[in-house]
Design an enzyme around this catalytic site. Structure first.
Site, PDB file in Angstrom:
ATOM      1  N   ALA A  73     -66.416 -30.266 -37.012  1.00 40.80           N
ATOM      2  CA  ALA A  73     -65.742 -29.338 -36.658  1.00 40.80           C
ATOM      3  C   ALA A  73     -66.271 -28.374 -37.565  1.00 40.80           C
ATOM      4  CB  ALA A  73     -64.352 -30.273 -36.906  1.00 40.80           C
ATOM      5  N   TYR A 140     -72.561 -18.074 -39.690  1.00 39.66           N
ATOM      6  CA  TYR A 140     -71.906 -18.822 -39.638  1.00 39.66           C
ATOM      7  C   TYR A 140     -73.309 -19.567 -40.193  1.00 39.66           C
ATOM      8  CZ  TYR A 140     -74.185 -23.255 -37.130  1.00 39.66           C
ATOM      9  OH  TYR A 140     -74.476 -24.657 -36.705  1.00 39.66           O
TER      10      TYR A 140
END
Length: 329
Positions: A73, A140
């Site tokens: 996730a 990220y």
């Protein structure tokens, strides 16, 4: 005992759920369905919710006997992460903190983490190995590295063992043809090329053809999504066997250029697939290829589906049968 798969309705998560099911594992899935798809789940018990919701996680851990976690996730769009870094830190890093705290509270001490080659940034060496420096060039990758470091300290403090799997370009679809890649927006080369083959895009953009590679386009390492799924299952088994925490790269060990991917897709699909050369994108390294020798040796990982022709053929079969994906977004 069950394996908890966070983000299990996503692309790689759903293929890992399928691999676990094939091995007779009891599977619990947590997904907020922001990017995931219920239809992608071929088995398991789904809980729809967010890792940052403490009461929700209490329900998941209380209602199931969980002995290991596979953690997918996360938000994962590089460009978006540079515009909205706060979103990535809150979902990726804080979400992982919430998960690790609940694991510690409920006595679950094994986690396999879906990490990324973006933790390396610009590579020092080709192929990249696990001992190369980690210096992400986008938010990220930075959040994924922060998540890895957090796991290290939860191991030191609480004995939660982790295996972090850093991989490169996942592609392809499940052998059954029932699940495949459906992102919105789509940012991965193989499905974008196949969308052009289907006429859903007027052409494929090639960002730069003046790199220091044989044909001037970027070279990347591609791995079949089901081979990646197998590696996650092997990592769970290794942790169950008492393994110490570790990090592994997953890849083919050799790369393919953008032009090579397009040409193989033309051969597989029988379509023209127009390509347009456009300016380079900032931050695109010329070559990203992994050394996965350590994963092969220590995990016993043996990717069997990752010839590029096979990857593209399986993806093409999926896209032809499901031109609108799961149709639920």
């Amino acid at each position: 005992m069950a394996v908890l798969v966070t983000g299990g309705a996503g692309y790689i998560g759903s293929h890992t759920v399928a691999a676990l099911q094939e091995r007779g594992e009891e599977i619990v899935i947590v997904d907020n369905l922001q990017q995931g798809h219920k239809e992608a789940l071929l088995g398991g018990k789904l809980y729809v919710g967010d890792l940052r919701d403490s009461d929700f996680l209490d329900t998941v851990f209380k209602e199931n006997s969980i002995d290991a976690v596979i953690h997918f996730a996360a938000n994962s769009l590089v460009g978006e992460s540079m515009k909205l870094p706060g979103k990535y830190y809150h979902n990726n890093v804080y979400g992982t903190l919430c998960l690790l705290e609940k694991m510690n509270e409920y006595g679950v001490n094994k986690i396999v983490f879906s990490s990324t080659a973006a933790t390396y940034g610009e590579p020092e060496n080709v192929p990249i190995d696990e001992y190369d420096r980690t210096l992400p060039t986008n938010a990220y990758g930075e959040t994924k590295l922060a998540m890895e470091k957090m796991m290290k300290w939860f191991d030191v403090a609480h004995g939660i063992k982790y295996i972090s799997l850093r991989y490169f370009n996942a592609a392809g679809a499940h052998d059954s043809g029932k699940i495949g890649e459906d992102h919105n927006p789509e940012t991965h080369l193989v499905p974008i090329v196949l969308e052009a083959a289907l006429g859903k895009r007027p052409h494929i953009s090639v960002f730069g053809d003046d790199y220091a590679t044989e044909d001037g386009t970027c070279i990347r390492d591609y791995i079949h999504v089901s081979d990646l799924a197998d590696a996650h299952v092997l990592a769970v088994q290794k942790l169950r066997g008492g393994s110490e925490s570790s990090v592994y790269n997953l890849g083919n060990g050799h790369g393919f250029s953008v032009k090579q991917v397009i040409e193989i897709a033309r051969n597989v699909t029988g379509r023209e697939i127009p390509a347009v050369i456009e300016p380079r994108r900032a931050g695109d390294p010329a070559v990203l290829v992994a050394s996965s020798d350590r994963a092969r040796k220590e995990l016993g990982w043996n990717p069997t589906r990752s010839a590029l022709e096979n990857i593209i053929q399986s993806a093409w079969n999926w896209h032809v049968s499901r031109p609108d994906g799961y149709g639920d977004k």
